[in-house]
Design a protein around this motif. Structure first.
Motif, mmCIF file in Angstrom:
data_model
loop_
_atom_site.group_PDB
_atom_site.id
_atom_site.type_symbol
_atom_site.label_atom_id
_atom_site.label_comp_id
_atom_site.label_asym_id
_atom_site.label_seq_id
_atom_site.Cartn_x
_atom_site.Cartn_y
_atom_site.Cartn_z
ATOM 1 N N GLU A 168 46.851 4.898 -17.161
ATOM 2 C CA GLU A 168 47.327 4.826 -18.538
ATOM 3 C C GLU A 168 46.153 5.055 -19.475
ATOM 4 O O GLU A 168 45.087 4.478 -19.283
ATOM 5 N N VAL A 169 46.343 5.900 -20.463
ATOM 6 C CA VAL A 169 45.301 6.148 -21.452
ATOM 7 C C VAL A 169 45.260 4.929 -22.387
ATOM 8 O O VAL A 169 46.238 4.628 -23.054
ATOM 9 N N ILE A 170 44.129 4.212 -22.390
ATOM 10 C CA ILE A 170 44.035 3.026 -23.249
ATOM 11 C C ILE A 170 43.295 3.303 -24.544
ATOM 12 O O ILE A 170 43.433 2.552 -25.501
ATOM 13 N N SER A 171 42.531 4.391 -24.571
ATOM 14 C CA SER A 171 41.902 4.822 -25.821
ATOM 15 C C SER A 171 41.501 6.281 -25.687
ATOM 16 O O SER A 171 41.381 6.800 -24.581
ATOM 17 N N ARG A 172 41.339 6.928 -26.837
ATOM 18 C CA ARG A 172 40.936 8.336 -26.844
ATOM 19 C C ARG A 172 40.116 8.593 -28.091
ATOM 20 O O ARG A 172 40.238 7.883 -29.079
ATOM 21 N N ASP A 173 39.248 9.588 -28.007
ATOM 22 C CA ASP A 173 38.487 10.027 -29.176
ATOM 23 C C ASP A 173 38.166 11.502 -28.992
ATOM 24 O O ASP A 173 38.705 12.144 -28.092
ATOM 25 N N GLU A 174 37.296 12.028 -29.822
ATOM 26 C CA GLU A 174 37.009 13.463 -29.745
ATOM 27 C C GLU A 174 36.284 13.854 -28.457
ATOM 28 O O GLU A 174 36.302 15.014 -28.057
ATOM 29 N N ASN A 175 35.660 12.891 -27.779
ATOM 30 C CA ASN A 175 34.915 13.179 -26.556
ATOM 31 C C ASN A 175 35.739 13.071 -25.277
ATOM 32 O O ASN A 175 35.422 13.706 -24.289
ATOM 33 N N GLY A 176 36.770 12.212 -25.293
ATOM 34 C CA GLY A 176 37.542 12.026 -24.067
ATOM 35 C C GLY A 176 38.477 10.846 -24.133
ATOM 36 O O GLY A 176 38.878 10.412 -25.214
ATOM 37 N N VAL A 177 38.812 10.319 -22.947
ATOM 38 C CA VAL A 177 39.763 9.216 -22.833
ATOM 39 C C VAL A 177 39.200 8.104 -21.959
ATOM 40 O O VAL A 177 38.338 8.332 -21.113
ATOM 41 N N ARG A 178 39.701 6.895 -22.177
ATOM 42 C CA ARG A 178 39.425 5.761 -21.289
ATOM 43 C C ARG A 178 40.742 5.413 -20.623
ATOM 44 O O ARG A 178 41.774 5.290 -21.283
ATOM 45 N N CYS A 179 40.710 5.291 -19.294
ATOM 46 C CA CYS A 179 41.933 5.097 -18.520
ATOM 47 C C CYS A 179 41.935 3.777 -17.766
ATOM 48 O O CYS A 179 40.905 3.332 -17.264
ATOM 49 N N HIS A 180 43.131 3.202 -17.684
ATOM 50 C CA HIS A 180 43.362 2.007 -16.879
ATOM 51 C C HIS A 180 44.270 2.397 -15.725
ATOM 52 O O HIS A 180 45.324 3.000 -15.930
ATOM 53 N N PHE A 181 43.852 2.077 -14.505
ATOM 54 C CA PHE A 181 44.626 2.428 -13.321
ATOM 55 C C PHE A 181 45.702 1.389 -13.054
ATOM 56 O O PHE A 181 45.419 0.193 -12.968
ATOM 57 N N ASP A 182 46.932 1.849 -12.915
ATOM 58 C CA ASP A 182 48.064 0.967 -12.659
ATOM 59 C C ASP A 182 47.860 0.180 -11.373
ATOM 60 O O ASP A 182 47.553 0.752 -10.331
ATOM 61 N N GLY A 183 48.030 -1.140 -11.459
ATOM 62 C CA GLY A 183 47.896 -1.994 -10.286
ATOM 63 C C GLY A 183 46.484 -2.473 -10.000
ATOM 64 O O GLY A 183 46.250 -3.144 -9.005
ATOM 65 N N TRP A 184 45.524 -2.149 -10.859
ATOM 66 C CA TRP A 184 44.131 -2.536 -10.664
ATOM 67 C C TRP A 184 43.647 -3.334 -11.877
ATOM 68 O O TRP A 184 44.194 -3.212 -12.969
ATOM 69 N N SER A 185 42.602 -4.118 -11.700
ATOM 70 C CA SER A 185 42.058 -4.904 -12.805
ATOM 71 C C SER A 185 41.302 -3.994 -13.777
ATOM 72 O O SER A 185 40.961 -2.854 -13.443
ATOM 73 N N THR A 186 41.032 -4.509 -14.952
ATOM 74 C CA THR A 186 40.366 -3.720 -15.987
ATOM 75 C C THR A 186 38.936 -3.356 -15.617
ATOM 76 O O THR A 186 38.370 -2.436 -16.201
#
Length: 76
Positions: free
Chosen positions: A22-40
């Motif tokens: 799941e994309v949890i944040s985005r900006d002009e450089n890229g995205v930060r992703c959280h994997f389903d079923g895993w801890s942060t």
């Protein structure tokens, strides 16, 4: 790229496996992703040019999280 926050994509994790993310944040450089079923602590940031992010379900199949103790952050 046209992916928005809270959308799902496929992303390659730290052990080179394609997972649902799941994309949890985005900006002009890229995205930060959280994997389903895993801890942060397993969240990863990717640049837009990375080959490790692709559209939803391009490579992932079924449930890609932990099997012993799956962690679900939000069940919406």
């Amino acid at each position: 790229a046209d992916v928005q926050e809270n959308e799902f994509i496929d992303a390659m994790d730290s052990v080179q496996k394609w997972c649902l993310a799941e994309v949890i944040s985005r900006d002009e450089n890229g995205v930060r992703c959280h994997f389903d079923g895993w801890s942060t602590r397993h969240d990863i940031s990717y640049r837009w040019s990375s080959y490790k992010i692709t559209p939803f379900r391009r490579f992932s199949k079924g449930y890609t999280g932990q099997y012993k103790t799956p962690l679900r952050q939000s069940m919406t």
